[in-house]
Motif scaffolding. Structure first.
Motif: not given
Length: 239
Positions: A118-119, A158, A204-205, A211, A224, A229, A231
């Protein structure tokens, strides 16, 4: 055998044999105050994070690290047994014993980008990474003068969409931006010991809701955790 960079440097004294100097580990310079990961975070790096959570790091430890000296720290004083058998290691050993090739834990995929998180988990990784690098520099610096060889205050986070666009443009001009092909997960083309700036065929996050990039199916995932995905982090030099 899996190697863990931050934990091994902090608690065992072994590195990957790289001379990072005062550049945040694993990054390339984008400008004087911003460094960016060469590749998305790998399975090996994320497993290291989970191991650290098993045996050392927590939000409580994060608050404690804020109060520690920025230099003159002895790794022995951190009170950690880096050889402890952890839940993460037990899972890895189980997979190897069963000859399973789990994408996340099998050594064959250690340099592949970590996916299906997850983010929020990505953001927690960035927080942990900030703490580990600050501790690394505090251990390497015996006194205040030596500590001035490294950035004072940093923050891994991020990236913004604009920062990824800037990185793509900046490294493309120098011929150092490379896009790799292949489908997520196990079909990705992977580079060992990367020196350039790489994009994989995955989104990518970012700090935004959106994204960055499309996946190999030419779809932009919005759910998510998502198997496509990944990051990467940027390291912001605050002072």
């Amino acid at each position: 055998m899996l190697k863990y960079f931050f934990l091994s440097v902090l608690f065992v004294g072994i590195s990957y044999g790289q001379n990072y100097g005062n550049i945040p580990p694993g990054t390339l310079k984008l400008n004087d105050s911003l460094f960016i990961d060469k590749t998305p975070v790998t399975n090996e790096m994320y497993l290291e994070f989970l191991k650290s959570k098993d045996i050392f790091w927590s939000m409580g430890k994060h608050e404690e690290i804020k109060t520690m000296s920025s230099y003159g720290i002895n790794r022995a004083d951190l009170g950690i047994n880096s050889n402890a058998i952890t839940k993460t290691h037990l899972k890895i050993l189980s997979n190897l014993a069963n000859q399973e090739k789990d994408y996340f834990t099998h050594p064959e995929y250690r340099q592949f980008p970590v996916l299906n998180i997850t983010k929020a988990e990505a953001k927690e990784f960035c927080l942990w990474r900030t703490d580990m690098v600050l501790l690394l520099w505090a251990i390497k610096s015996e006194n205040k003068k030596q500590r001035t060889e490294y950035p004072g205050v940093i923050k891994y986070r991020l990236p913004k969409v604009s920062e990824l666009n800037d990185a793509k443009f900046h490294f493309s001009k120098s011929g150092d931006a490379i896009r790799l092909k292949g489908e997520a997960q196990k079909g990705l083309e992977i580079i060992e010991n990367p020196e350039n700036f790489y994009f994989y065929n995955i989104p990518e996050f970012t700090q935004a809701q959106k994204v960055y990039g499309n996946n190999s199916r030419e779809q932009e995932p919005i759910e998510v955790p998502n198997i496509d995905i990944g990051f990467r982090c940027v390291c912001e030099i605050i002072e």
